[in-house]
Design an enzyme around this catalytic site. Structure first.
Site, PDB file in Angstrom:
ATOM      1  CG  ASP A 276      -0.625 -15.571 -28.196  1.00  0.00           C
ATOM      2  OD1 ASP A 276      -0.344 -14.986 -27.140  1.00  0.00           O
ATOM      3  OD2 ASP A 276      -1.490 -15.173 -28.996  1.00  0.00           O
ATOM      4  CE  LYS A 298      -5.047 -14.687 -23.801  1.00  0.00           C
ATOM      5  NZ  LYS A 298      -5.892 -14.527 -22.609  1.00  0.00           N
ATOM      6  CG  MET A 413     -10.161 -19.537 -31.740  1.00  0.00           C
ATOM      7  SD  MET A 413     -10.132 -17.939 -30.891  1.00  0.00           S
ATOM      8  CE  MET A 413     -11.367 -17.016 -31.835  1.00  0.00           C
TER       9      MET A 413
END
Length: 500
Positions: A276, A298, A413
């Site tokens: 990632d 990602k 997140m």
């Protein structure tokens, strides 16, 4: 299908992250000389020269020693006839012609004028030269050595700090078992058998990886060799195509020192690494040099590869016999979509394993020096995703439970939903003055930490770096902190810490 960028020649779409260097700059190039039976010239009879001579004869060199007098440290070396090398003592000063036929030359020389003459003579004869304690005259240097011969580990700090080099050697000595020498000797004896019986590269890689895992465990016993030969025989009889394997590896929050030993071993044995955007270059630097790095990008809020495309790529590579590492920031089993990937790979009949990593919440607790389950503040700990598949705040969270004042909650997140998180918790009767913290770029040089109250969370997160992942912690434990680690933010009652 989004294209998968192949490092080091490309970048992720929409990212200004530079391509990772395959090899970082080297102050010196580590080389290992084969000196068995070769002539080595040594000028000087001091104690320091005696130490260099002991190393040389341990490597099997024929040492031609030029000195009118010798330190007492030479006596045991001159008497010891069991050493693989030998010493020829010339009771005179060195001359230019003495360099003829020498593999290397070493001088213990006090004056700069003689040191320069020695260096020039060595260069004229094409002989690599080292002058003890005078790095400016050296073509090569002696490093500190960890001896598990035939495994030999050399350590150099480019003469910047001999004490640091010795400290590194002591640290490595504790990690490398003495029995590794026995395993390495056994490996030398097995190479021909492995090469002749295991005809495919994949089979040979598999065997040596299993062998290497054993080498860092218990010492070999009298039956070990026969057991390994039987395993080689069994593997050689395997028929049909062999799939590779996929390992989901947690890279931790960013700092390469947070990697587990098992994660490093996985990186060292990988053919392909799908990583990632959040995985740091320092982590990638620990991978096997020959491994291909593929950036699958990602990252929330940016154009990235579809999960379905990543799944297909992992399956395709594994079916081609590759050892694939899917390298994820943090822990792959914590909001890392590992469940989807494991299920997909197993349905394809592909072997898959996982290596846990340090999750961001643990890294935050360590960075702040705060216990997330401090018994005076929290009875439980909860991890919550800050957004759903749609990129918005999930609508199926039990907000009454999250608002429990005796629970520490960490939102992953949550940059884009911080204001909603604050408003929703307050609407579910959580006190607006509840301490909160938001961290961006955890464990990285750019790490920034905002401290404040729940009511100010939305504004606080906006004050953090826009391109770093954000972790949000909510609960009274975050009121327990060192006041001197923070500095006032302009026009605000909250505080931002620049973590050094």
């Amino acid at each position: 299908m989004q294209s998968l960028s192949l490092l080091p020649n490309s970048r992720e779409t929409g990212s200004d992250r530079p391509a990772a260097q395959r090899i970082a700059p080297l102050a010196t190039l580590p080389l290992f000389f084969k000196l068995e039976g070769n002539k080595v010239l040594v000028a000087g009879g001091s104690e320091a020269a005696a130490w260099k001579v002991e190393l040389l004869i341990a490597a099997g060199a024929r040492v031609h020693l030029y000195a009118e007098e010798l330190d007492s440290g030479f006596r045991p070396l001159l008497r010891d006839s069991t050493r693989p090398g030998r010493i020829v003592w010339h009771r005179q000063a060195w001359k230019d012609e003495n360099f003829c036929g020498a593999a290397v030359a070493i001088g213990d020389i006090a004056s700069d004028d003689e040191a320069d003459a020695f260096r020039r003579a060595a260069k004229a004869w094409g002989v690599p030269v080292n002058i003890i304690d005078k790095p400016e005259y050296c073509a090569f240097q002696f490093g500190s050595i960890v001896n598990r011969s035939p495994v030999v580990i050399g350590i150099s700090s480019d003469a910047s700090s001999p004490i640091l080099t010795q400290a590194i050697r002591r640290r490595i000595e504790t990690l490398i078992p003495s029995s590794l020498a026995n395993w390495a000797t056994m490996a030398r004896g097995l190479r021909r058998e492995v090469s002749s019986r295991l005809t495919s590269k994949r089979q040979r890689r598999w065997f040596w990886e299993q062998f290497s895992n054993l080498a860092f465990g218990a010492p070999p016993n009298p039956n070990t060799r026969e057991t390994l030969l039987a395993e080689i025989q069994h593997k050689s009889r395997a028929r049909g195509s062999e799939f590779g394997q996929v390992t989901l590896v947690g890279a931790g929050p960013g700092d390469a020192e947070f990697l587990t030993l098992k994660a490093v071993r996985a990186l060292q044995s990988a053919d392909i690494i799908l990583h990632d955007n959040l995985v740091s270059d320092e982590v990638l630097e620990l991978a096997r040099r020959e491994a291909k790095r593929m950036l699958v990008g990602k990252r929330g809020g940016r154009e990235s590869c579809r999960q379905e495309d990543i799944n297909e790529m992992m399956a395709k590579l594994a079916k081609a016999g590759k050892s694939v590492v899917r390298l994820k920031s943090g822990d792959p089993m914590v909001f890392g979509r590992a469940g989807e990937e494991i299920e997909w790979l197993q349905d394809q009949g592909i072997s898959v394993s996982t290596v846990p990593g340090i999750t961001a919440a643990a890294a935050m607790a360590s960075a702040l020096g705060i216990s997330l389950t401090h018994r005076d503040h929290a009875r439980s700990l909860r991890f919550v995703t800050g957004h759903s598949r749609k990129g918005i705040l999930p609508d199926d969270i039990d907000w009454r439970a999250v608002a429990d004042p005796k629970t520490t909650t960490v939102f992953y997140m949550g940059r884009g939903t911080a204001a909603q998180i604050s408003a929703t918790l307050i609407a579910n009767d959580m006190d607006p003055v509840t301490p909160v913290v938001a961290c961006a770029g955890l464990s990285r040089p750019t790490q920034k930490t905002w401290f404040g109250s729940l009511g100010d969370l939305g504004a606080g997160v906006k004050a953090l770096l826009p391109d770093e992942p954000v972790l949000i912690g909510i609960g009274s434990v975050f009121g327990v902190q060192e006041e001197d680690c923070c500095m006032p933010a302009p026009n605000s009652e909250t505080r931002i810490s620049a973590d050094l």
